[in-house]
Design an enzyme around this catalytic site. Sequence first.
Site, mmCIF file in Angstrom:
data_model
loop_
_atom_site.group_PDB
_atom_site.id
_atom_site.type_symbol
_atom_site.label_atom_id
_atom_site.label_comp_id
_atom_site.label_asym_id
_atom_site.label_seq_id
_atom_site.Cartn_x
_atom_site.Cartn_y
_atom_site.Cartn_z
ATOM 1 N N LYS A 61 2.307 -3.827 6.572
ATOM 2 C CA LYS A 61 2.717 -3.779 5.157
ATOM 3 C C LYS A 61 4.234 -3.564 5.057
ATOM 4 O O LYS A 61 4.910 -4.183 4.226
ATOM 5 C CB LYS A 61 1.963 -2.669 4.410
ATOM 6 C CG LYS A 61 0.465 -2.929 4.280
ATOM 7 C CD LYS A 61 0.159 -4.197 3.464
ATOM 8 C CE LYS A 61 -1.303 -4.554 3.422
ATOM 9 N NZ LYS A 61 -1.615 -5.858 2.870
ATOM 10 N N SER A 119 0.838 -1.204 0.000
ATOM 11 C CA SER A 119 0.000 0.000 0.000
ATOM 12 C C SER A 119 0.866 1.245 0.000
ATOM 13 O O SER A 119 1.978 1.241 0.552
ATOM 14 C CB SER A 119 -0.860 -0.021 1.265
ATOM 15 O OG SER A 119 -1.473 1.219 1.477
ATOM 16 N N TYR A 143 -1.697 -1.377 10.981
ATOM 17 C CA TYR A 143 -1.956 -1.880 9.625
ATOM 18 C C TYR A 143 -0.798 -1.507 8.697
ATOM 19 O O TYR A 143 -0.252 -2.348 7.980
ATOM 20 C CB TYR A 143 -3.282 -1.307 9.094
ATOM 21 C CG TYR A 143 -3.455 -1.529 7.599
ATOM 22 C CD1 TYR A 143 -3.771 -2.788 7.096
ATOM 23 C CD2 TYR A 143 -3.264 -0.482 6.689
ATOM 24 C CE1 TYR A 143 -3.900 -3.000 5.732
ATOM 25 C CE2 TYR A 143 -3.401 -0.685 5.324
ATOM 26 C CZ TYR A 143 -3.713 -1.950 4.847
ATOM 27 O OH TYR A 143 -3.823 -2.157 3.494
HETATM 28 P P1 NAD Z 1 -10.868 -7.400 1.239
HETATM 29 O O1 NAD Z 1 -11.083 -7.402 2.721
HETATM 30 O O2 NAD Z 1 -12.030 -7.100 0.374
HETATM 31 O O3 NAD Z 1 -10.244 -8.795 0.785
HETATM 32 C C1 NAD Z 1 -9.392 -9.553 1.600
HETATM 33 C C2 NAD Z 1 -9.885 -10.990 1.569
HETATM 34 O O4 NAD Z 1 -9.000 -11.790 2.368
HETATM 35 C C3 NAD Z 1 -11.287 -11.165 2.139
HETATM 36 O O5 NAD Z 1 -12.065 -11.946 1.263
HETATM 37 C C4 NAD Z 1 -11.066 -11.894 3.464
HETATM 38 O O6 NAD Z 1 -12.137 -12.734 3.797
HETATM 39 C C5 NAD Z 1 -9.775 -12.651 3.195
HETATM 40 N N1 NAD Z 1 -8.949 -12.948 4.379
HETATM 41 C C6 NAD Z 1 -8.567 -12.096 5.359
HETATM 42 N N2 NAD Z 1 -7.829 -12.759 6.260
HETATM 43 C C7 NAD Z 1 -7.723 -14.046 5.830
HETATM 44 C C8 NAD Z 1 -7.086 -15.216 6.337
HETATM 45 N N3 NAD Z 1 -6.436 -15.218 7.502
HETATM 46 N N4 NAD Z 1 -7.171 -16.355 5.629
HETATM 47 C C9 NAD Z 1 -7.864 -16.396 4.456
HETATM 48 N N5 NAD Z 1 -8.492 -15.332 3.944
HETATM 49 C C10 NAD Z 1 -8.425 -14.169 4.629
HETATM 50 O O7 NAD Z 1 -9.673 -6.374 0.961
HETATM 51 P P2 NAD Z 1 -9.184 -5.745 -0.411
HETATM 52 O O8 NAD Z 1 -9.600 -4.330 -0.423
HETATM 53 O O9 NAD Z 1 -9.525 -6.619 -1.524
HETATM 54 O O10 NAD Z 1 -7.628 -5.752 -0.158
HETATM 55 C C11 NAD Z 1 -6.808 -6.821 -0.595
HETATM 56 C C12 NAD Z 1 -5.382 -6.561 -0.173
HETATM 57 O O11 NAD Z 1 -4.958 -5.286 -0.680
HETATM 58 C C13 NAD Z 1 -5.161 -6.494 1.344
HETATM 59 O O12 NAD Z 1 -3.911 -7.075 1.629
HETATM 60 C C14 NAD Z 1 -5.134 -5.008 1.623
HETATM 61 O O13 NAD Z 1 -4.400 -4.711 2.787
HETATM 62 C C15 NAD Z 1 -4.443 -4.492 0.379
HETATM 63 N N6 NAD Z 1 -4.740 -3.081 0.091
HETATM 64 C C16 NAD Z 1 -6.060 -2.695 -0.038
HETATM 65 C C17 NAD Z 1 -6.336 -1.363 -0.298
HETATM 66 C C18 NAD Z 1 -7.762 -0.899 -0.425
HETATM 67 O O14 NAD Z 1 -8.012 0.306 -0.375
HETATM 68 N N7 NAD Z 1 -8.733 -1.768 -0.608
HETATM 69 C C19 NAD Z 1 -5.291 -0.437 -0.437
HETATM 70 C C20 NAD Z 1 -3.972 -0.876 -0.322
HETATM 71 C C21 NAD Z 1 -3.707 -2.219 -0.062
HETATM 72 C C1 UD1 Z 2 -7.055 4.835 3.712
HETATM 73 C C2 UD1 Z 2 -6.099 4.248 4.696
HETATM 74 C C3 UD1 Z 2 -4.891 3.642 3.976
HETATM 75 C C4 UD1 Z 2 -5.344 2.651 2.929
HETATM 76 C C5 UD1 Z 2 -6.283 3.396 1.989
HETATM 77 C C6 UD1 Z 2 -6.812 2.529 0.898
HETATM 78 C C7 UD1 Z 2 -6.397 5.671 6.669
HETATM 79 C C8 UD1 Z 2 -5.764 6.659 7.569
HETATM 80 N N1 UD1 Z 2 -5.675 5.261 5.631
HETATM 81 O O1 UD1 Z 2 -6.430 5.861 3.064
HETATM 82 O O2 UD1 Z 2 -4.044 3.010 4.887
HETATM 83 O O3 UD1 Z 2 -4.237 2.150 2.225
HETATM 84 O O4 UD1 Z 2 -7.410 3.885 2.738
HETATM 85 O O5 UD1 Z 2 -7.769 1.658 1.419
HETATM 86 O O6 UD1 Z 2 -7.504 5.242 6.881
HETATM 87 N N2 UD1 Z 2 -12.603 11.386 3.310
HETATM 88 C C9 UD1 Z 2 -13.588 12.302 3.632
HETATM 89 N N3 UD1 Z 2 -14.757 11.826 4.149
HETATM 90 C C10 UD1 Z 2 -15.000 10.495 4.356
HETATM 91 C C11 UD1 Z 2 -13.985 9.560 3.999
HETATM 92 C C12 UD1 Z 2 -12.792 10.048 3.495
HETATM 93 O O7 UD1 Z 2 -13.404 13.499 3.473
HETATM 94 O O8 UD1 Z 2 -16.080 10.139 4.839
HETATM 95 C C13 UD1 Z 2 -11.347 11.871 2.731
HETATM 96 C C14 UD1 Z 2 -10.123 11.522 3.564
HETATM 97 O O9 UD1 Z 2 -9.841 12.544 4.467
HETATM 98 C C15 UD1 Z 2 -9.057 11.387 2.462
HETATM 99 C C16 UD1 Z 2 -9.825 10.914 1.238
HETATM 100 O O10 UD1 Z 2 -11.189 11.215 1.493
HETATM 101 O O11 UD1 Z 2 -8.536 12.635 2.190
HETATM 102 C C17 UD1 Z 2 -9.661 9.420 0.982
HETATM 103 O O12 UD1 Z 2 -9.975 8.736 2.189
HETATM 104 P P1 UD1 Z 2 -10.022 7.135 2.266
HETATM 105 O O13 UD1 Z 2 -10.881 6.611 1.202
HETATM 106 O O14 UD1 Z 2 -10.355 6.780 3.673
HETATM 107 O O15 UD1 Z 2 -8.544 6.671 1.916
HETATM 108 P P2 UD1 Z 2 -7.135 7.137 2.550
HETATM 109 O O16 UD1 Z 2 -7.317 8.030 3.718
HETATM 110 O O17 UD1 Z 2 -6.304 7.633 1.457
#
Ligand code: NAD
Ligand code: UD1
Length: 338
Positions: free
Chosen positions: A154, A125, A150
Amino acid sequence: MKILVTGGLGYIGSHTVVALQQSGFEVSIVDNLSNSTIDVLEGIAKITGITPQFKFLDLRDKSEVHHYFKSHKEIDGVIHFAASKAVGESVENPLLYYENNVNSLVNLLQECKKQGIHNFIFSSSCTVYGEPDGLPITEDAPIKKATSPYGNTKQISEEILFDTSKVSHLKAIALRYFNPIGAHASVEIGELPLGVPQNLVPFITQTAYGIREELSVFGDNYPTQDGSCIRDYIHVVDLADAHVVAINRLLAKKNTTAFEVFNIGTGAGSSVFEVIQTFNQVTDQNLKYKVVDRRPGDVIAVYADTTKANTVLGWKAKFSLADALASAWKWELKIRKE
Ligand code: NAD
Ligand code: UD1
């Protein structure tokens, strides 16, 4: 070629499974359904016509992971999404995050080593960068002390991959995602946030649908052009494609070092007000919002320098913010009708 996708029923994992199947890969999914439902399997099959193999598995369970790999010897690569991802929850329950995100990775890597599986893609991330010193941010920017457990998981996970790749046959790519949003064009799969969404785009779509009263904009007095925070919002379908490119790079042995890192974003920063404005334009609405205090821990502005992803990995985002927001809205409408 057969790819194991952990967390393949989750938001990004499910879109990646579709992209892998559409590129000709055979996919096996393991997931413990802690943040997803089994229905997603059907959504995937409706898009691609292929139901991927699925096994309920909790990656924290070392002996179950061992049994799984012993009975699935034909895996060519692993894409590891499974993790817990709520920043606030990680502050309240750090041990859950260290146990799930770190132990699961270690269990997987130990089995990969035993079974001779060398190709590994990891979901990292942009949170690893913290508040950047310069923008856009490149992969060699310093990794600062994580602001949440969290984020720390990472950083630790990337270190585990780097250290392991130095002393084994492991070849790993960490993809540092910026802000994934949107849904598949078919609206068979998309994001399913539990409870009140913490992220901006699901909160916007739920507000527009009338589930939430209004959006709270967290601060309008930041040192940015309109005072709101800036992020790099990337369409989840583009993000999914990056995984296909990355696994192909490892399978074709095109990696230049055993551990590689790529920023996966669009390269463009958008403010919260720009997101609201674009959402209003593409959906012809007037979203209700109010400005409230800053959210503690928010980074002011972060967006990717995608030069390395574009030129070395050979991947580039195709969709615009407007495309991604339109798909997120279409998805919200679809799930509310069901
Ligand atoms: P998500 O929660 O939708 O998907 C994660 C999946 O992993 C889920 O289906 C959950 O049931 C499964 N899971 C969790 N723990 C498990 C375990 N111990 N064993 C087996 N399955 C397990 O999340 P996502 O948004 O799809 O994110 C996927 C990856 O990307 C994660 O590693 C997350 O940290 C990373 N990531 C997500 C974002 C974001 O904004 N969504 C941003 C940066 C990084
Ligand atoms: C968050 C996580 C980050 C993760 C990323 C993607 C935090 C501090 N960080 O980042 O670790 O990798 O999501 O999943 O949570 N905002 C509003 N109103 C809302 C929600 C958000 O104004 O109700 C603003 C926030 O201040 C930010 C932007 O929208 O500026 C994006 O927010 P968000 O979607 O939560 O993502 P990140 O904060 O970038």
